[in-house]
Design an enzyme around this catalytic site. Structure first.
Site, PDB file in Angstrom:
ATOM      1  N   VAL A  51       1.721  37.788  38.009  1.00 27.72           N
ATOM      2  CA  VAL A  51       1.138  38.496  36.863  1.00 27.72           C
ATOM      3  C   VAL A  51      -0.296  38.034  36.675  1.00 27.72           C
ATOM      4  O   VAL A  51      -0.585  36.839  36.796  1.00 27.72           O
ATOM      5  CB  VAL A  51       1.945  38.211  35.573  1.00 27.72           C
ATOM      6  N   ALA A  79      -3.337  33.623  35.559  1.00 28.17           N
ATOM      7  CA  ALA A  79      -2.312  34.243  36.403  1.00 28.17           C
ATOM      8  C   ALA A  79      -1.107  33.320  36.440  1.00 28.17           C
ATOM      9  O   ALA A  79      -1.201  32.130  36.145  1.00 28.17           O
ATOM     10  CB  ALA A  79      -2.841  34.487  37.814  1.00 28.17           C
ATOM     11  N   LYS A  80       0.028  33.880  36.785  1.00 22.70           N
ATOM     12  CA  LYS A  80       1.236  33.068  36.956  1.00 22.70           C
ATOM     13  C   LYS A  80       2.221  33.867  37.792  1.00 22.70           C
ATOM     14  O   LYS A  80       2.285  35.097  37.699  1.00 22.70           O
ATOM     15  CB  LYS A  80       1.867  32.738  35.604  1.00 22.70           C
ATOM     16  N   GLY A  81       2.971  33.159  38.595  1.00 26.15           N
ATOM     17  CA  GLY A  81       3.968  33.846  39.413  1.00 26.15           C
ATOM     18  C   GLY A  81       5.063  32.898  39.817  1.00 26.15           C
ATOM     19  O   GLY A  81       5.040  31.708  39.485  1.00 26.15           O
ATOM     20  N   ASP A 115       3.624  24.458  40.619  1.00 22.72           N
ATOM     21  CA  ASP A 115       4.198  24.664  39.295  1.00 22.72           C
ATOM     22  C   ASP A 115       5.603  24.071  39.347  1.00 22.72           C
ATOM     23  O   ASP A 115       5.926  23.312  40.275  1.00 22.72           O
ATOM     24  CB  ASP A 115       4.214  26.169  38.961  1.00 22.72           C
TER      25      ASP A 115
END
Length: 445
Positions: free
Chosen positions: A67, A114-116, A157
């Site tokens: 995202v 952003a992050k995924g 992460d």
């Protein structure tokens, strides 16, 4: 329907925007700030050993998402972690992408958040399967044109490691032939692959610097010798604990998803790290065997026992409306992303428990990641407000301390100006800093 994590972050942005007023945050900007710009969702297909016949391979699918939130300047990169956890969902990654934007803006980093993640439990699969899944994800992301040192830069992460970042870096360079700035496609890599010294401990170290900034500013008053109870013993929690002695903090309790341990006179962190490293799930559960002074303790028992500070450093949504009334602490220092529900914020305020919020307190990782990326891509002088350090731990620590002190004091100033809690002030500070760029980009001055 928004998850609690997404609902929480939207509530907090709306509260901050209301304090700033419509002149700074008009309705159209608020709509941008609470919504991601783009989403990427795929199924990764790999072959795994058949449990009934290990010599045979069978297909297996894993869901992967990414995202992207908002970039104040189109020339900025997207930046954020890649999570490996069975509970990865698009909605949760939306919330964390938004938080990553605000975290970057507080620290004046030229990023859009952003992050995924990949819905996989890294402890349940072999190294070969994890590598296959990682490289299939990389291949799809590169083909889509989203994985690049100039576009979207990923980092470790929950559940992912520098080894996984090394796989992504190597695959990207092999696939694209980019030997010039290809190292910058991910951060949190091994030093030999273009990583930076101090990145692995940066989030935990930054939390100590955040607390120190607030104490030196007279905002938080704690004893010279402080005590802490920590939730989570992964990268963030273990590094916070490892460095605690340098900051005159005694860690007296630790809990993770499997169990906890308590000792009112202080835990031996090195022994706990060795204990966790020696078991499959990297847990401290069962570590009461280390010493006769150690006691097995649940999460509920630890928050009731209390300490000077509570350090949530695991997953989101730990401090709920049922947990907040039971907490026996003076300060909450947030190491995890989104560990406190918005509905619990007011309970903590009413009880006089001060919160140093995640979007500032745990920004050490993304800040040192920026140092790493800038070195990899030769971006040493593009941001005059940030000194890119040499690749040694002393230089990195000094540069990080400057960033925490400068931006922490700015956050405190905003809190006093609007008479709002620190969390709300963090969101307000971030919006104040990027609102002019967002307006200019949309030609809405």
């Amino acid at each position: 329907m928004a998850t609690d994590a997404l609902k929480n972050v939207r509530i907090r942005i709306e509260r901050a925007a209301q304090k700033l007023g419509s002149k700074i945050v008009p309705d159209w900007m608020l709509e941008e700030l609470v919504e991601p710009e783009e989403r990427f969702s795929i199924s990764i297909n790999v072959k795994i050993p058949n449990p009934l016949n290990p010599l045979e391979k069978i297909p297996k699918k894993f869901k992967a998402v990414r995202v992207w939130h908002r970039k104040p300047d189109p020339a900025d990169i997207w930046k954020g972690g890649l999570r490996y956890h069975p509970d990865v969902t698009l909605s949760d990654m939306e919330a964390h992408a938004i938080e990553m934007s605000f975290k970057s803006w507080i620290m004046q980093l030229p990023h859009g958040g952003a992050k995924g993640g990949i819905a996989i439990n890294p402890y349940e699969w072999s190294k070969d399967t994890l590598e296959d899944v990682t490289l299939q994800f990389a291949k799809r992301a590169i083909k889509r044109g989203i994985m690049s040192p100039r576009i979207d830069v990923m980092a470790p992460d929950v559940g992912s490691t520098k080894i996984i970042m090394d796989w992504l870096r190597d695959y990207y360079i092999d696939y694209t032939g980019d030997n010039i700035i290809g190292d910058g496609v991910v951060t949190g890599k091994s030093v030999g692959k273009g990583g930076i010294l101090g990145r692995e401990s940066a989030t935990g170290l930054g939390m100590h610097m955040a607390l120190q900034t607030f104490c030196e500013a007279g905002e938080i008053c704690l004893p010279k010798k402080k005590t802490a109870i920590v939730q989570g013993f992964g990268n963030v929690g273990s590094n916070f604990c490892k460095l605690a002695g340098e900051y005159n903090i005694s860690v007296i309790g630790i809990t993770d998803q499997f169990g906890g341990v308590y000792c009112p006179t202080g835990l031996d962190i090195d022994k706990l790290i060795n204990f966790a490293s020696a078991n499959k799930y990297k847990t401290i559960n069962g570590s009461e065997v280390i010493s006769p002074t150690y006691m097995k303790a649940s999460f509920d028992e630890l928050i009731a026992a209390g300490a000077d500070m509570f350090v949530p450093a695991a997953m989101e949504e730990t401090i709920t409306t049922s947990v907040a009334p039971k907490m026996n602490f003076k300060v909450v220092l947030e190491g995890a992303n989104g560990p406190t529900l918005a509905d619990a914020d007011n309970i903590l305020i009413q009880r006089g428990i001060q919160v140093i919020p995640d979007i500032y307190a745990n920004s050490g990782g993304v800040t040192v990641s920026y140092f790493e990326w800038a070195r990899n891509t030769r971006k040493f002088h593009t941001n005059p407000g940030i000194l890119i350090p040499d690749n040694d731990e002393t230089s990195v620590k000094t540069a990080l301390q400057v960033m925490f002190k400068k931006n922490g004091n700015a956050l405190i100033k905003v809190a006093k100006k609007y008479k709002i809690p620190y969390r709300e002030a963090g969101y307000a500070l971030a919006i104040e800093r990027v609102a002019p760029d967002i307006k200019a980009r949309n030609r809405m001055d």
